[in-house]
Design a protein around this motif. Structure first.
Motif, PDB file in Angstrom:
ATOM      1  N   MET A   1     -51.573 113.900  22.670  1.00 17.86           N
ATOM      2  CA  MET A   1     -51.090 113.285  21.438  1.00 17.86           C
ATOM      3  C   MET A   1     -51.327 114.241  20.272  1.00 17.86           C
ATOM      4  SD  MET A   1     -49.704 110.653  20.054  1.00 17.86           S
ATOM      5  CE  MET A   1     -49.518 109.855  18.471  1.00 17.86           C
ATOM      6  N   TYR A   2     -50.257 114.634  19.620  1.00 13.71           N
ATOM      7  CA  TYR A   2     -50.364 115.526  18.475  1.00 13.71           C
ATOM      8  C   TYR A   2     -50.270 114.722  17.189  1.00 13.71           C
ATOM      9  CZ  TYR A   2     -49.820 119.368  21.723  1.00 13.71           C
ATOM     10  OH  TYR A   2     -50.020 120.245  22.750  1.00 13.71           O
ATOM     11  N   GLN A   3     -51.063 115.103  16.202  1.00 14.96           N
ATOM     12  CA  GLN A   3     -51.039 114.382  14.937  1.00 14.96           C
ATOM     13  C   GLN A   3     -51.127 115.337  13.762  1.00 14.96           C
ATOM     14  OE1 GLN A   3     -54.485 111.914  14.215  1.00 14.96           O
ATOM     15  NE2 GLN A   3     -55.843 113.266  15.344  1.00 14.96           N
ATOM     16  N   PHE A  22     -51.533 120.656  12.348  1.00 16.95           N
ATOM     17  CA  PHE A  22     -51.466 119.624  13.376  1.00 16.95           C
ATOM     18  C   PHE A  22     -52.553 119.885  14.410  1.00 16.95           C
ATOM     19  CE2 PHE A  22     -47.365 119.973  11.453  1.00 16.95           C
ATOM     20  CZ  PHE A  22     -46.864 118.684  11.405  1.00 16.95           C
ATOM     21  N   ASN A  24     -54.102 118.389  18.466  1.00 16.67           N
ATOM     22  CA  ASN A  24     -53.996 117.440  19.573  1.00 16.67           C
ATOM     23  C   ASN A  24     -55.371 116.870  19.906  1.00 16.67           C
ATOM     24  OD1 ASN A  24     -55.362 119.370  21.093  1.00 16.67           O
ATOM     25  ND2 ASN A  24     -53.616 119.878  22.392  1.00 16.67           N
ATOM     26  N   GLU A 134     -41.921 118.136  18.736  1.00 16.52           N
ATOM     27  CA  GLU A 134     -41.305 116.857  18.356  1.00 16.52           C
ATOM     28  C   GLU A 134     -42.021 116.236  17.158  1.00 16.52           C
ATOM     29  OE1 GLU A 134     -39.773 112.717  20.453  1.00 16.52           O
ATOM     30  OE2 GLU A 134     -41.239 113.969  21.491  1.00 16.52           O
ATOM     31  N   VAL A 135     -43.345 116.124  17.243  1.00 14.18           N
ATOM     32  CA  VAL A 135     -44.126 115.538  16.148  1.00 14.18           C
ATOM     33  C   VAL A 135     -44.024 116.409  14.902  1.00 14.18           C
ATOM     34  CG1 VAL A 135     -46.463 114.980  15.381  1.00 14.18           C
ATOM     35  CG2 VAL A 135     -45.716 114.331  17.667  1.00 14.18           C
ATOM     36  N   GLN A 138     -40.536 116.005  13.355  1.00 11.56           N
ATOM     37  CA  GLN A 138     -40.410 114.653  12.804  1.00 11.56           C
ATOM     38  C   GLN A 138     -41.112 114.545  11.458  1.00 11.56           C
ATOM     39  OE1 GLN A 138     -41.950 111.991  15.791  1.00 11.56           O
ATOM     40  NE2 GLN A 138     -40.005 111.843  16.894  1.00 11.56           N
ATOM     41  N   SER A 139     -42.229 115.230  11.320  1.00 14.97           N
ATOM     42  CA  SER A 139     -43.018 115.126  10.095  1.00 14.97           C
ATOM     43  C   SER A 139     -42.293 115.667   8.867  1.00 14.97           C
ATOM     44  CB  SER A 139     -44.356 115.855  10.262  1.00 14.97           C
ATOM     45  OG  SER A 139     -44.169 117.263  10.214  1.00 14.97           O
TER      46      SER A 139
END
Length: 201
Positions: A1-3, A22, A24, A134-135, A138-139
């Motif tokens: 999960m990347y944030q 970012f 993970n 992807e993350v 999207q950001s």
């Protein structure tokens, strides 16, 4: 999960960017550099580059690869284009890590090409993955883009994530006598578009 973790302004020699961090679940960090996003004109498609970390090329100016010139050219082109992003992925040596890359360099000094060296070490030709993109995209609201790359795997990797890649823009820079064989291996053995103009995809 990347944030997403944080972002800040980043003035550079090429122009002003915003740097986004970012991470993970294992603490691995990746960076996105954005400029002019969202695009002022809705008809303008962002120009993006996926760039894998290369300490030797990006920081030390190694002539064994074309990574440093590619990064600098991508930054200049995105500034000139007016909007876009560089996804700087922490995947040194096509994902094998810095120490293994130096071990591969040593085998290249003995006559192996870049692909043969990886395989001789029992490592994959290319261990990179792109799911973190992807993350990151999207950001900054990117769903459609022009992609600066010679690597068809990056095009397909983003398309599989649902990103509409409307054009592949070639990035042939930094060619010199020390990396000519390296670039030939990319083209002949790894399927990179080394001597082609931009393609509609």
């Amino acid at each position: 999960m990347y944030q997403f973790i944080s972002k800040a302004n980043l003035p550079t020699a090429h122009g002003n960017f915003v740097i986004h961090a970012f991470e993970n679940e294992h603490g691995q960090e990746h960076i996105l550099l954005s400029h002019g996003l969202p695009c002022d004109d809705s008809n303008v498609i962002p120009l993006i580059r996926i760039h894998s970390e290369c300490l030797t090329g990006d920081a030390f100016g190694s002539l064994k690869c074309d990574c440093g010139p590619q990064l600098n050219s991508a930054m200049k082109q995105i500034i000139a284009h007016g909007c876009g992003a560089i996804l700087y992925l922490r995947q040194e040596g096509r994902g094998i890590g810095l120490v293994n890359k130096i071990r591969a360099y040593a085998l290249q000094d003995e006559g192996c090409d870049t692909l043969e060296a990886n395989l001789k070490l029992g490592l994959p030709a290319d261990a990179r993955t792109y799911e973190m993109c992807e993350v990151m995209l999207q950001s900054v609201g990117i769903k459609k883009a022009k992609l600066l790359t010679n690597n068809p795997n990056k095009v397909s990797g983003l398309q599989e994530l649902g990103i509409d890649i409307v054009e592949r823009v070639p990035l042939i820079v930094g060619v010199n006598p020390h990396n000519s064989e390296y670039l030939e291996v990319k083209g002949e053995k790894m399927g990179h578009f080394i001597a082609m103009s931009s393609d509609k995809v």
